[in-house]
Write a protein that holds these residues in place. Structure first.
Motif, mmCIF file in Angstrom:
data_model
loop_
_atom_site.group_PDB
_atom_site.id
_atom_site.type_symbol
_atom_site.label_atom_id
_atom_site.label_comp_id
_atom_site.label_asym_id
_atom_site.label_seq_id
_atom_site.Cartn_x
_atom_site.Cartn_y
_atom_site.Cartn_z
ATOM 1 N N GLU A 54 6.516 -14.259 4.910
ATOM 2 C CA GLU A 54 5.782 -13.103 5.606
ATOM 3 C C GLU A 54 6.138 -11.930 5.382
ATOM 4 O OE1 GLU A 54 5.283 -12.338 10.140
ATOM 5 O OE2 GLU A 54 4.257 -14.286 9.616
ATOM 6 N N GLU A 55 7.496 -11.586 5.444
ATOM 7 C CA GLU A 55 8.052 -10.320 5.473
ATOM 8 C C GLU A 55 7.799 -9.563 4.093
ATOM 9 O OE1 GLU A 55 9.699 -7.163 6.728
ATOM 10 O OE2 GLU A 55 9.428 -8.625 8.046
ATOM 11 N N ALA A 61 1.837 -5.631 0.739
ATOM 12 C CA ALA A 61 0.856 -4.915 1.535
ATOM 13 C C ALA A 61 0.952 -3.504 1.784
ATOM 14 C CB ALA A 61 0.148 -5.438 2.598
ATOM 15 N N ASN A 62 2.068 -3.041 2.294
ATOM 16 C CA ASN A 62 2.438 -1.531 2.399
ATOM 17 C C ASN A 62 2.886 -0.780 1.398
ATOM 18 O OD1 ASN A 62 1.539 -1.811 5.300
ATOM 19 N ND2 ASN A 62 3.451 -2.667 5.929
ATOM 20 N N ASP A 63 3.000 -1.252 0.291
ATOM 21 C CA ASP A 63 3.537 -0.610 -0.690
ATOM 22 C C ASP A 63 2.413 -0.030 -1.600
ATOM 23 O OD1 ASP A 63 5.209 0.632 -2.886
ATOM 24 O OD2 ASP A 63 6.043 -1.510 -3.719
ATOM 25 N N SER A 70 -7.518 -3.647 5.186
ATOM 26 C CA SER A 70 -6.912 -4.961 4.709
ATOM 27 C C SER A 70 -7.315 -6.091 5.410
ATOM 28 C CB SER A 70 -5.249 -4.797 5.194
ATOM 29 O OG SER A 70 -4.903 -3.735 4.354
ATOM 30 N N TYR A 71 -7.272 -7.273 4.841
ATOM 31 C CA TYR A 71 -7.530 -8.513 5.578
ATOM 32 C C TYR A 71 -6.257 -9.532 5.707
ATOM 33 C CZ TYR A 71 -11.549 -6.457 3.639
ATOM 34 O OH TYR A 71 -12.960 -5.784 3.470
ATOM 35 N N ILE A 87 0.591 -3.948 9.263
ATOM 36 C CA ILE A 87 0.198 -3.334 7.965
ATOM 37 C C ILE A 87 -0.243 -2.000 8.178
ATOM 38 C CG2 ILE A 87 -1.991 -3.547 6.680
ATOM 39 C CD1 ILE A 87 -1.831 -6.675 6.706
ATOM 40 N N ASP A 88 -0.173 -1.225 7.421
ATOM 41 C CA ASP A 88 -0.246 0.324 7.436
ATOM 42 C C ASP A 88 -1.508 0.653 6.715
ATOM 43 O OD1 ASP A 88 0.225 2.971 7.945
ATOM 44 O OD2 ASP A 88 1.480 3.377 6.174
#
Length: 137
Positions: A54-55, A61-63, A70-71, A87-88
C-alpha cells in the motif's frame, strides 16, 4: 507510445492508429523512472504499475506533476479511506469511475489546476464576501 516502448515499457493494443483514431491500449512494465509515467495521457491508454504494498502504491500515485483525479478500488472500506486521504489529487473516487455530478466540486491540484468549480466551493468563487467587525468596550 513509441518513446515509452523505446524505454522498455510494454504496449498492448487491440488495433493500430489510423489518422485521428487511436485505439485503446495498456502500458505495463512501468516504473516511475519511465518518462511516460510523468506525462498526462489523454488517449484511451491505461498505465499499469506494480506496487509492492500500500505504501508503495501511494508513492507511485503521488509521483506525478499532475493531480486532477484518482481512483481507489478496494473491498476494504478502511483501506479505501486511508489511501484516498493520502493521494495528492483534487478528487478521489472510491470504487467508482466518473461518479461525478453537478453538486460535487470539480478541480485538481499541482499542474492540473487549482480551485474548484461546481458545488458550493464553485459557487463561492462568484461571491464577494465582506468582513465587517465592530469592536465595543
Amino acid at each position: 507510445m513509441e518513446a515509452a516502448v523505446d524505454q522498455g515499457v510494454t504496449y498492448d493494443s487491440a488495433g493500430k492508429r489510423q489518422g485521428a483514431h487511436f485505439p485503446a491500449g495498456v502500458l505495463s512494465g512501468l516504473t516511475t523512472e519511465h518518462d511516460v509515467a510523468h506525462q498526462e495521457l489523454f488517449g484511451p491508454v491505461a498505465m499499469v504499475f506494480a506496487a509492492d504494498d500500500e505504501e508503495h502504491a501511494i508513492r507511485i500515485a503521488n509521483d506525478t506533476p499532475y493531480g486532477l483525479g484518482s481512483y481507489v478500488i478496494t473491498t476494504a472500506p478502511g483501506q479505501a479511506q486511508r489511501v484516498a486521504d493520502r493521494i495528492d489529487a483534487g478528487m478521489v473516487f472510491i470504487n467508482g469511475v466518473l461518479v461525478k455530478s453537478a453538486e460535487l466540486p470539480f478541480g485538481g491540484v499541482k499542474r492540473s489546476g487549482f480551485g474548484r468549480e461546481l458545488g458550493r466551493p464553485g459557487i463561492e468563487e462568484f461571491l464577494n464576501k465582506k468582513l465587517i467587525r465592530t469592536v465595543t468596550d
